[in-house]
Design an enzyme around this catalytic site. Structure first.
Site, PDB file in Angstrom:
ATOM      1  N   LYS A 271      -3.346  -4.428  -4.604  1.00 27.28           N
ATOM      2  CA  LYS A 271      -2.884  -3.959  -5.915  1.00 27.28           C
ATOM      3  C   LYS A 271      -2.903  -5.116  -6.910  1.00 27.28           C
ATOM      4  O   LYS A 271      -2.932  -6.286  -6.513  1.00 27.28           O
ATOM      5  CB  LYS A 271      -1.443  -3.436  -5.786  1.00 27.28           C
ATOM      6  N   ARG A 345      -0.909   8.326   3.501  1.00 26.58           N
ATOM      7  CA  ARG A 345      -1.505   9.466   4.200  1.00 26.58           C
ATOM      8  C   ARG A 345      -1.964   9.091   5.605  1.00 26.58           C
ATOM      9  O   ARG A 345      -2.031   9.937   6.488  1.00 26.58           O
ATOM     10  CB  ARG A 345      -2.643  10.060   3.358  1.00 26.58           C
TER      11      ARG A 345
HETATM   12  N1  BES Z   1       2.568   3.817  -2.847  1.00 24.18           N
HETATM   13  C1  BES Z   1       1.424   4.128  -3.607  1.00 24.18           C
HETATM   14  C2  BES Z   1       1.666   5.227  -4.633  1.00 24.18           C
HETATM   15  C3  BES Z   1       2.592   4.906  -5.767  1.00 24.18           C
HETATM   16  C4  BES Z   1       2.083   4.522  -6.982  1.00 24.18           C
HETATM   17  C5  BES Z   1       3.961   5.023  -5.632  1.00 24.18           C
HETATM   18  C6  BES Z   1       2.933   4.263  -8.035  1.00 24.18           C
HETATM   19  C7  BES Z   1       4.799   4.763  -6.676  1.00 24.18           C
HETATM   20  C8  BES Z   1       4.281   4.394  -7.888  1.00 24.18           C
HETATM   21  C9  BES Z   1       0.301   4.604  -2.676  1.00 24.18           C
HETATM   22  O1  BES Z   1       0.307   4.041  -1.434  1.00 24.18           O
HETATM   23  C10 BES Z   1      -0.983   4.236  -3.321  1.00 24.18           C
HETATM   24  O2  BES Z   1      -1.221   3.088  -3.455  1.00 24.18           O
HETATM   25  N2  BES Z   1      -1.781   5.235  -3.678  1.00 24.18           N
HETATM   26  C11 BES Z   1      -3.027   5.018  -4.303  1.00 24.18           C
HETATM   27  C12 BES Z   1      -4.024   5.972  -3.701  1.00 24.18           C
HETATM   28  C13 BES Z   1      -5.445   5.717  -4.105  1.00 24.18           C
HETATM   29  C14 BES Z   1      -5.909   4.395  -3.539  1.00 24.18           C
HETATM   30  C15 BES Z   1      -6.306   6.838  -3.604  1.00 24.18           C
HETATM   31  C16 BES Z   1      -2.872   5.259  -5.788  1.00 24.18           C
HETATM   32  O3  BES Z   1      -2.112   6.157  -6.168  1.00 24.18           O
HETATM   33  O4  BES Z   1      -3.468   4.527  -6.556  1.00 24.18           O
HETATM   34 MG    MG Z   2      -0.802   2.249  -1.325  1.00 23.50          MG
END
Ligand code: BES
Ligand code: MG
Ligand code: ZN
Length: 494
Positions: A271, A345
């Site tokens: 991230k 997931r």
């Molecule tokens: N934990 C995150 C989702 C999230 C984002 C929670 C913002 C709280 C606030 C999740 O694991 C994630 O990183 N999801 C990705 C999925 C993508 C890579 C398909 C996302 O939402 O960007």
């Molecule tokens: Mg994630």
């Protein structure tokens, strides 16, 4: 704060510093007996108090020889009172209580004509407790917590009001415990910490706690689950909380699964540093189940319920899972991991397969799963996706009743082709970010075909600038009570 009931208005002078009374701009005919009608006329004339919302009047030392105040809260027009206004009144009231340093308060709540007294009392306790929550565990100087006694003035002989108060305090304590766990940072709150906290805090009768350690998860061949934690020095661990509340041991359980990523760096698909610290909240789903199971066990809900805290940490290391790796899930389906940041997931799919063995009545998973859900619904509304209409309807209704808002998104089957993989059975995310909340649920739906399932995406609602919100505990508890009621009726009719 401490809550109780008071039947005898005459005790006011002896036992309380303050009585809070509701006052309308138009009609105050049925106010507390001891403030007779003419007093209200007098209040209007003498003090020029009209009773508008967000205004108040304090009458000091109402009766000579006693030190107690009458705090009159403006409620606006009697007929226009609704739940939003009720909340406004509560917000205004708690500020006044704090500013005036009252310690023993008598709260009428008898003249707000909205829902019933039980509802008003529950809401008031819930609201006051929420406003009084501070996470100061890591501060040298703790917030000074004063003990404020709030007694509700009950005219009728309501024996069950005491139970309502008790129940609401338990619910608030569960929410507090959940928030405390969720707010604890990842250098302390890892998978094992969550397991230990669970054993310590949820230890009522009918509760059985076990766990699956890394070696158990390996033995079970939950390889997708394992792939998430490979870069972390904190091993993954699944906490299983079984609650047996039904007289019949064979009654199908409701299974609740919470995503418990104690920190989500994104893994090798790292991230950006903007707000990465917020990913300590990525175990919000697990902390919700933890708080909820506390409440369920304390309130002796007559259902069998299993709570699963699916914990792991998504970190970067030479052992981390790489983008492009393929894992074989417990269901035997293979997953191509396109993006290691779509890790929730990967945990959930194996747990959702694992729970089949419980022969569940319903399975609900709660997860901070996608940023896309926040884009779609914002920070006030959780996302809901389900393979069963009857189940999703009940969840939506529970959300409406508790104002723990949720909105259903379609589990659109055609989007399944967006997660087709050329070299595995399925891939863990799509090529772009369109409809990300839906495609994530589509991924999960491949593992939930054998039971009635709902998925709640709380990425937007689980926390805000003040920290964990404890959402959607209120919704889920309402849902559980509804099922309990339906179950009970069915048993009577059998
Ligand atoms: N934990 C995150 C989702 C999230 C984002 C929670 C913002 C709280 C606030 C999740 O694991 C994630 O990183 N999801 C990705 C999925 C993508 C890579 C398909 C996302 O939402 O960007
Ligand atoms: Mg994630
Ligand atoms: Zn995550």
């Amino acid at each position: 704060m401490k809550y109780n009931i008071e039947n005898n208005i005459n005790n006011f002078y002896k036992n309380y510093n303050c009585i809070i009374i509701e006052f309308y701009t138009d009609n105050n005919s049925s106010q507390e007996e001891f403030l007779k009608k003419n007093n209200f006329v007098e209040i209007k004339k003498k003090y020029k108090f009209k009773g508008k919302i967000n205004t108040h009047l304090i009458i000091n030392n109402y009766k000579s020889n006693y030190i107690n105040d009458i705090l009159i809260i403006g409620c606006g027009k009697k007929k226009k009172i609704n739940t939003e206004k009720f909340n406004k009144i509560l917000k205004y009231t708690i500020k006044l209580i704090k500013n005036n340093k009252y310690k023993k308060i008598l709260f009428s709540l008898n003249n707000i004509y909205i829902k019933n007294l039980k509802w008003r009392i529950s809401k008031t306790i819930n609201y006051f407790e929420e406003k009084n929550y501070f996470f100061d565990k890591f501060k040298k100087e703790k917030n000074k917590k004063k003990n404020i006694y709030i007694n509700f003035l009950i005219k009728e002989k309501y024996n069950n009001i005491k139970n309502i108060i008790k129940e609401q305090i338990i619910i608030c304590n569960g929410i507090k415990k959940s928030k405390n766990l969720c707010n604890t940072p990842s250098n302390i709150c890892n998978s094992e910490y969550i397991y230990n906290k669970t054993k310590k805090n949820i230890n009522n009768k009918n509760i059985y706690i076990s766990c699956l350690k890394e070696k158990d998860i390996k033995k079970l061949k939950m390889n997708s689950y394992l792939s998430v934690g490979k870069g972390s020095k904190n091993p993954p661990l699944i906490t299983i909380i079984k609650y047996k509340g039904s007289k019949n041991n064979n009654d199908k359980p409701i299974v609740l699964v919470g995503k418990g990523v104690t920190f989500d760096s994104g893994g090798l698909s790292i991230k950006t540093c903007n707000n990465m610290w917020e990913m300590k909240y990525d175990m919000s789903g697990a902390s919700v189940i933890y708080g909820l199971m506390y409440i369920i066990s304390k309130l002796n809900i007559k259902l069998n319920i299993i709570g699963i805290l699916a914990c792991s940490e998504n970190m970067i290391d030479k052992n981390s899972t790489r983008p492009g790796d393929i894992v074989k899930t417990l269901s035997k389906k293979t997953v191509e991991i396109i993006n290691t940041d779509a890790e929730g997931r990967l945990l959930l799919c194996d747990v959702l397969t694992y729970v089949e063995k419980f022969n569940p009545m319903y399975v609900i998973d709660i997860a901070t799963l996608t940023g896309a859900c926040v884009v779609a619904l914002g920070e006030k509304i959780s996302g809901l996706l389900s393979n069963n209409k009857e189940l999703s309807k009940m969840i939506i209704k529970s959300g409406q009743k508790t104002k723990d808002y949720i909105w259903e998104l379609p589990l659109f089957k055609k989007y399944n082709k967006l997660i087709h993989s050329k070299i595995a059975d399925i891939k863990n995310c799509t090529d772009n970010s369109y409809a990300g909340a839906i495609t994530a649920a589509c991924f999960l739906s491949n593992f939930t075909k054998n039971y009635k399932w709902a998925h709640i995406d709380i990425a937007g609602t689980a926390y805000n600038e003040k920290g964990s919100t404890g959402r959607p505990i209120n919704l889920l508890f309402e849902f559980i009570k509804k099922i309990e009621k339906i179950n009970n009726l069915n048993k009577i009719h059998k």
